[in-house]
Write an enzyme that holds these catalytic residues in place. Structure first.
Site: not given
Ligand code: NDP
Ligand code: HSE
Length: 435
Positions: A104, A135, A186, A204
């Protein structure tokens, strides 16, 4: 048989791990999930332990290698942050690949640039996971509510802060400890200031406003206040006055029409009357109220963050792209998701096997032992009672109300037959289901 759809994942953290887990376990999901094939996955650190067991040869630290892999049809960006995420999305579009992103922060700031690039390249950028976690709200705003004139979109759209506020209110838990829990679960952003300072909710609501009102909004101009400065004493006072406190995001039109259309957007801790639908939205759940003409008000509710819910939204977007692709494969092909045709036989079980809780009300004599006899009939058929209460005892009789635990309809029917055969029971006056 349709060709497999190659998926390239950028990121294998909370959300990426959830997506990989669904793709690896297509059983009992829509058959189109089985057509998705995880081709390559970019991460930052190859040695980091992963929540899913993946063939290590899929992993790379080079996101461009994922994007440029000819077997990758759809690029899923779940790295987060502004850069390199924005550039990678644009690179994927330039390579002619559709993109799914949960980011986002990027979409709220660079959505217009990305949408224009996608339109020029003839590919899709889908963002269901960017707002509201699991959702479905983006596609409903784009499609299902498309016939409405939207007047207002408001709600609780940050899971971390709602989780923190709920636990502080319900348990008196300490802010720092609950924030740490949200990070471990997470829910939180990589920098949780984005959550607690209201920035994530502002991203958002800017995205929702763009979809609801049809024009991009200036993200930087959204007045934003988070929960980090919220005082416990104000939550207490609000509670005494009949309100809960929620971090609310609001976008509303300020005129019937206009060029540009005047809108008001804000994010701030807000008192919500306890009988308001948003007051009961607790924990990591989010809820979004959409008000429009002619629909009136609809509320979308569910888990707003976390691996599983967010992956559910990401995979829905991948499926949409896969469905469009199948439909374009030749004359006579339709999008299998839009067609909603069934893919296997299903059969209803015998009604006697339906299990649920029950509410029953008997008319009885007001005589000693009636409750015991009724209870005995249930017990002999293994029907476990949650509560049994006698009402309105008088010369004319009494009423006995029973709520059971979950039992099969067959067990329940046998018990009811036995009870109605008791001489002191004159009839079954009501029989309802109970959640
Ligand atoms: P995490 O920090 O858990 O995961 C990020 C991933 O990206 C990791 O696997 C990391 O690698 C990888 N990464 C980071 N930088 C690089 C790079 N330069 N090259 C390659 N890989 C890279 O984040 P989330 O999964 O929590 O969130 C991901 C996205 O989803 C964000 O935009 C977040 O705002 C969005 N989001 C998250 C939600 C949630 O509940 N967590 C809900 C809705 C949206 P490594 O594992 O090796 O460090
Ligand atoms: N950090 C965000 C939240 C993840 O807590 O709502 C979902 O967008």
């Amino acid at each position: 048989m349709a060709a497999k759809v190659g998926v390239g994942l950028l990121g294998l953290g909370t959300v990426g791990g959830g997506v990989a887990s669904i793709l690896q376990n297509p059983s009992e999901r829509h058959p189109l999930v089985g057509e998705l094939e995880l081709i390559r996955v970019a991460v930052r650190d190859l040695n980091r332990p992963r929540p899913v067991a993946l063939d290590e040869s899929l992993l790379t630290t080079d996101p461009s290698a994922v994007i440029q892999d000819p077997a990758v049809d759809v690029v899923v960006e779940v790295i987060g942050g502004l850069e390199p995420a924005r550039s990678l999305i644009l690179q994927a579009i330039a390579a002619g690949k559709s993109v799914v992103t949960a980011n986002k922060a990027v979409i709220a700031r660079h959505g217009q640039e990305i949408a224009e690039a996608a339109a020029a390249a003839g590919v899709y950028v889908l963002i269901e996971a960017a707002v509201g976690g699991g959702i479905p709200i983006i596609e409903p705003l784009k499609q299902s509510l498309g016939g409405n004139r939207i007047n207002r979109v408001s709600g609780i759209i940050n899971g971390t802060t709602n989780y923190i506020l709920t636990r502080m209110a319900e348990e008196g838990a300490a802010y720092d400890a609950v924030l740490k829990d949200a990070q471990e679960l997470g829910y939180a952003e990589a920098d949780p200031a984005a959550d607690v300072d209201g920035l994530d909710a502002a991203d958002k609501i800017a995205i929702l406003a763009t979809l609801a009102f049809g024009g991009s909004v200036d993200r930087a101009a959204v007045p934003t206040d988070g929960i980090s400065g919220l005082q416990g004493v104000d939550v207490d006072y609000a509670n005494q006055l009949g309100y809960g406190v929620k971090l609310l995001a609001v976008a509303e039109r300020m005129a019937e029409s206009g060029d540009p259309l005047p809108l008001s957007l804000r994010v701030q801790p807000t008192l919500v009357p306890k009988d308001h639908p948003l007051a009961g939205v607790n924990g990591v759940n989010n809820a979004i109220l959409v008000e429009g003409d002619p629909i009136g008000r609809v509320m979308f509710y569910g888990p707003g963050a976390g691996a599983g819910p967010t992956a559910s939204a990401v995979v829905a977007d991948i499926l949409n792209i896969a469905g469009i692709r199948q439909a374009s494969e030749g004359p006579g092909n339709v999008d299998p998701l839009l067609a909603a045709s069934s893919w296997r036989p299903c059969a209803l079980v015998d009604s006697g096997d339906i299990r649920q809780r029950h509410y029953v009300r008997f008319k009885t004599k007001d005589a000693p032992g009636v409750i015991g006899n009724v209870g005995g009939c249930f017990g002999q058929r293994n029907v476990s009672i949650q509560s049994i209460v006698q009402f309105n005892a008088s010369d004319a009789g009494a009423e006995i109300v029973v709520i059971t635990h979950e039992v099969s309809q067959r067990q329940m029917n046998e018990a009811l037959d036995a009870i109605q055969a008791l001489p002191e029971v004159s009839g079954l006056a009501a029989h309802l289901g109970c959640l």
